[in-house]
Design a protein around this motif. Structure first.
Motif, PDB file in Angstrom:
ATOM      1  N   ILE A 137       7.522  -2.651 -14.346  1.00 44.89           N
ATOM      2  CA  ILE A 137       6.371  -2.873 -13.467  1.00 44.89           C
ATOM      3  C   ILE A 137       6.227  -1.699 -12.503  1.00 44.89           C
ATOM      4  CG2 ILE A 137       5.367  -4.312 -11.657  1.00 44.89           C
ATOM      5  CD1 ILE A 137       7.684  -5.928 -14.101  1.00 44.89           C
ATOM      6  N   ALA A 138       7.300  -1.353 -11.807  1.00 46.54           N
ATOM      7  CA  ALA A 138       7.221  -0.263 -10.832  1.00 46.54           C
ATOM      8  C   ALA A 138       8.569   0.417 -10.680  1.00 46.54           C
ATOM      9  CB  ALA A 138       6.745  -0.795  -9.479  1.00 46.54           C
ATOM     10  N   ASP A 139       8.535   1.729 -10.499  1.00 44.29           N
ATOM     11  CA  ASP A 139       9.755   2.508 -10.282  1.00 44.29           C
ATOM     12  C   ASP A 139       9.703   3.181  -8.921  1.00 44.29           C
ATOM     13  OD1 ASP A 139      12.218   3.955 -10.982  1.00 44.29           O
ATOM     14  OD2 ASP A 139      10.913   5.714 -11.048  1.00 44.29           O
ATOM     15  N   ASP A 140      10.837   3.212  -8.239  1.00 41.89           N
ATOM     16  CA  ASP A 140      11.040   3.904  -6.967  1.00 41.89           C
ATOM     17  C   ASP A 140      10.413   3.173  -5.790  1.00 41.89           C
ATOM     18  OD1 ASP A 140      12.083   6.147  -5.450  1.00 41.89           O
ATOM     19  OD2 ASP A 140       9.987   6.692  -5.141  1.00 41.89           O
ATOM     20  N   ARG A 141       9.119   2.828  -5.886  1.00 45.91           N
ATOM     21  CA  ARG A 141       8.454   2.121  -4.798  1.00 45.91           C
ATOM     22  C   ARG A 141       7.679   0.948  -5.350  1.00 45.91           C
ATOM     23  NH1 ARG A 141       3.929   5.200  -1.807  1.00 45.91           N
ATOM     24  NH2 ARG A 141       2.561   3.444  -2.169  1.00 45.91           N
ATOM     25  N   VAL A 142       7.832  -0.200  -4.720  1.00 42.29           N
ATOM     26  CA  VAL A 142       7.157  -1.415  -5.161  1.00 42.29           C
ATOM     27  C   VAL A 142       6.309  -1.951  -4.016  1.00 42.29           C
ATOM     28  CG1 VAL A 142       7.439  -3.711  -6.168  1.00 42.29           C
ATOM     29  CG2 VAL A 142       9.156  -1.933  -6.627  1.00 42.29           C
ATOM     30  N   ASP A 143       5.039  -2.168  -4.268  1.00 45.83           N
ATOM     31  CA  ASP A 143       4.155  -2.798  -3.289  1.00 45.83           C
ATOM     32  C   ASP A 143       4.213  -4.307  -3.487  1.00 45.83           C
ATOM     33  OD1 ASP A 143       3.455  -0.340  -2.338  1.00 45.83           O
ATOM     34  OD2 ASP A 143       1.506  -0.251  -3.346  1.00 45.83           O
ATOM     35  N   VAL A 144       4.627  -5.038  -2.462  1.00 42.04           N
ATOM     36  CA  VAL A 144       4.764  -6.491  -2.572  1.00 42.04           C
ATOM     37  C   VAL A 144       3.812  -7.176  -1.608  1.00 42.04           C
ATOM     38  CG1 VAL A 144       7.165  -6.369  -3.329  1.00 42.04           C
ATOM     39  CG2 VAL A 144       6.670  -6.551  -0.897  1.00 42.04           C
ATOM     40  N   TYR A 145       3.355  -8.360  -2.002  1.00 42.87           N
ATOM     41  CA  TYR A 145       2.536  -9.179  -1.111  1.00 42.87           C
ATOM     42  C   TYR A 145       2.824 -10.644  -1.371  1.00 42.87           C
ATOM     43  CZ  TYR A 145      -0.606  -9.888  -5.131  1.00 42.87           C
ATOM     44  OH  TYR A 145      -1.130 -10.218  -6.366  1.00 42.87           O
ATOM     45  N   GLN A 146       2.618 -11.446  -0.344  1.00 45.02           N
ATOM     46  CA  GLN A 146       2.903 -12.866  -0.418  1.00 45.02           C
ATOM     47  C   GLN A 146       1.692 -13.600  -0.987  1.00 45.02           C
ATOM     48  OE1 GLN A 146       3.707 -14.640   3.392  1.00 45.02           O
ATOM     49  NE2 GLN A 146       4.516 -16.534   2.541  1.00 45.02           N
TER      50      GLN A 146
ATOM     51  N   PRO B 177       2.405   1.244  -6.884  1.00 39.95           N
ATOM     52  CA  PRO B 177       1.330   2.020  -6.267  1.00 39.95           C
ATOM     53  C   PRO B 177       0.536   2.707  -7.381  1.00 39.95           C
ATOM     54  CG  PRO B 177       3.461   2.492  -5.255  1.00 39.95           C
ATOM     55  CD  PRO B 177       3.736   1.699  -6.488  1.00 39.95           C
ATOM     56  N   LYS B 178      -0.738   2.909  -7.179  1.00 40.89           N
ATOM     57  CA  LYS B 178      -1.587   3.481  -8.230  1.00 40.89           C
ATOM     58  C   LYS B 178      -1.065   4.826  -8.728  1.00 40.89           C
ATOM     59  CE  LYS B 178      -5.852   1.163  -6.782  1.00 40.89           C
ATOM     60  NZ  LYS B 178      -7.234   1.334  -6.265  1.00 40.89           N
ATOM     61  N   ILE B 179      -0.525   5.628  -7.816  1.00 45.17           N
ATOM     62  CA  ILE B 179      -0.077   6.970  -8.207  1.00 45.17           C
ATOM     63  C   ILE B 179       1.171   6.912  -9.098  1.00 45.17           C
ATOM     64  CG2 ILE B 179       1.406   7.335  -6.192  1.00 45.17           C
ATOM     65  CD1 ILE B 179       0.412  10.243  -6.157  1.00 45.17           C
ATOM     66  N   LEU B 180       1.936   5.809  -9.040  1.00 46.79           N
ATOM     67  CA  LEU B 180       3.182   5.712  -9.808  1.00 46.79           C
ATOM     68  C   LEU B 180       3.076   4.745 -10.985  1.00 46.79           C
ATOM     69  CD1 LEU B 180       5.739   5.540  -6.843  1.00 46.79           C
ATOM     70  CD2 LEU B 180       5.059   7.551  -8.166  1.00 46.79           C
ATOM     71  N   LYS B 181       1.906   4.253 -11.270  1.00 42.67           N
ATOM     72  CA  LYS B 181       1.736   3.238 -12.312  1.00 42.67           C
ATOM     73  C   LYS B 181       2.205   3.754 -13.677  1.00 42.67           C
ATOM     74  CE  LYS B 181      -1.769  -0.043 -13.928  1.00 42.67           C
ATOM     75  NZ  LYS B 181      -3.195  -0.447 -13.813  1.00 42.67           N
ATOM     76  N   HIS B 182       3.107   2.990 -14.309  1.00 44.56           N
ATOM     77  CA  HIS B 182       3.646   3.281 -15.648  1.00 44.56           C
ATOM     78  C   HIS B 182       4.577   4.488 -15.678  1.00 44.56           C
ATOM     79  CE1 HIS B 182      -0.259   1.274 -17.327  1.00 44.56           C
ATOM     80  NE2 HIS B 182       0.559   0.396 -16.764  1.00 44.56           N
ATOM     81  N   LEU B 183       4.902   5.052 -14.515  1.00 47.27           N
ATOM     82  CA  LEU B 183       5.743   6.246 -14.469  1.00 47.27           C
ATOM     83  C   LEU B 183       7.144   5.900 -13.983  1.00 47.27           C
ATOM     84  CD1 LEU B 183       3.264   8.810 -12.856  1.00 47.27           C
ATOM     85  CD2 LEU B 183       3.638   8.344 -15.296  1.00 47.27           C
ATOM     86  N   ILE B 184       8.125   6.668 -14.479  1.00 47.34           N
ATOM     87  CA  ILE B 184       9.502   6.487 -14.058  1.00 47.34           C
ATOM     88  C   ILE B 184      10.144   7.867 -13.954  1.00 47.34           C
ATOM     89  CG2 ILE B 184      10.406   6.228 -16.413  1.00 47.34           C
ATOM     90  CD1 ILE B 184      12.288   4.072 -15.290  1.00 47.34           C
TER      91      ILE B 184
END
Length: 311
Positions: A176-185, A196-203
């Protein structure tokens, strides 16, 4: 941090079509996920009119409006079209009163229509708005879908979180996400994580660089969001530290105002962390279904002690 949602975004992502509205009206922003069904307002009662919400009209509202005189309808519709009103949505593909379209055109407010039933449409729109308007927090870690369980891998920098996630992807799980994960309740008990959009699908793998997981492993190796259900914290092995060997220690970590179970895994040469995380995910799911190996062992130990005490 939270996203902004325009009327145009609703049209692009939900089963809605534009009946009336200019380009400017489609750029109007929605400030709240709450949706209003203006029943009392059609009778002329505007004391508590929530004019900053999307206004949804279903069969009851449209049927009531049809019984009004045309001039009465126009007066009420004009009053509902305030400067703050984002848009009007008509469900069930119902015929829209001409007076509503006229009032919306005068106020430059979009009128949208959907074939979905009112209750169903209300849920779809509310869910979309809650997901995109919720306050977001960025946390450090890697989020992976392991056997349908959202596992957040955390730990010190350089301990091998991304490498472990890559191994899990190779074993058929999804990133789902690498390095940074945006979370919301999403609600009181549910925490959603997304990249985050800039890291989508990237590792990022040290020594290799940035890898596009979707390009290398296919669409089945990634997903856009996932509920965070388990946190795995990787830490360096230390012979002087005591580690939980029975699995009886239950730790909770608060992320985005939601308590999430956390387990700590010591990392040292020779340990296959990816397999351990797989087993941890399966064990967590088994526990949630009532199968607790730790409790079984403790029960057996208690029974053995009781039997020996009789001898």
């Amino acid at each position: 941090m939270s996203e902004t949602v325009r009327i145009r975004d609703l049209v692009e992502h939900l089963p809605l079509k534009v009946v009336s509205g200019s380009e400017a009206s489609l750029e109007r922003q929605i400030a709240t996920s709450d949706i209003s069904r203006p029943g009392l307002e059609l009778t002329g009662y505007f004391t508590y009119y929530s004019n900053d919400r999307l206004q949804m009209l279903g069969k009851k509202e449209i049927t009531f409006a049809e019984k009004m005189l045309p001039e009465e309808r126009l007066v009420v519709m004009r009053k509902m079209c305030s400067k703050e009103t984002p848009a009007f949505i008509i469900s069930r593909g119902l015929e829209i009163p001409e007076e509503l379209i006229q009032a919306c055109q005068e106020a430059d407010i979009a009128v949208l229509s959907s074939k979905l039933a009112t209750s169903r449409l209300l849920g779809v729109v509310s869910s979309y708005l809650e997901g995109h308007l919720a306050q977001r927090t960025s946390i450090h870690g890697v989020l992976v879908d392991v056997y349908g369980l959202g596992v957040l891998i955390q730990g010190d920098s350089g301990i091998g979180k991304s490498e472990t996630a890559l191994e899990l992807v190779k074993r058929g799980h999804r990133l789902i996400a690498d390095d940074r994960v945006d979370v919301y309740q999403q609600d009181e008990l549910t925490l959603i994580g997304e990249p985050p959009k800039i890291l989508k699908h990237l590792i990022e793998i040290r020594g290799i660089g940035i890898i596009d997981v979707m390009s290398l492993f296919g669409a089945s190796a990634v997903r856009d969001s996932m509920e965070v259900q388990l946190v795995v914290y990787l830490e360096q092995w230390s012979k002087d530290k005591r580690y939980d060997r029975l699995g009886s220690d239950e730790n909770l970590i608060n992320i985005g105002n939601v308590d999430v179970p956390q387990i700590k895994i010591p990392v040292k040469t020779g340990r296959n962390v990816a397999i351990i995380i797989e087993v941890a995910a399966m064990n967590y799911r088994a526990r949630s279904m009532g199968f607790d190996a730790t409790k079984t062992f403790e029960d057996r130990l208690t029974q053995l002690i009781h039997e020996n005490s009789k001898e």
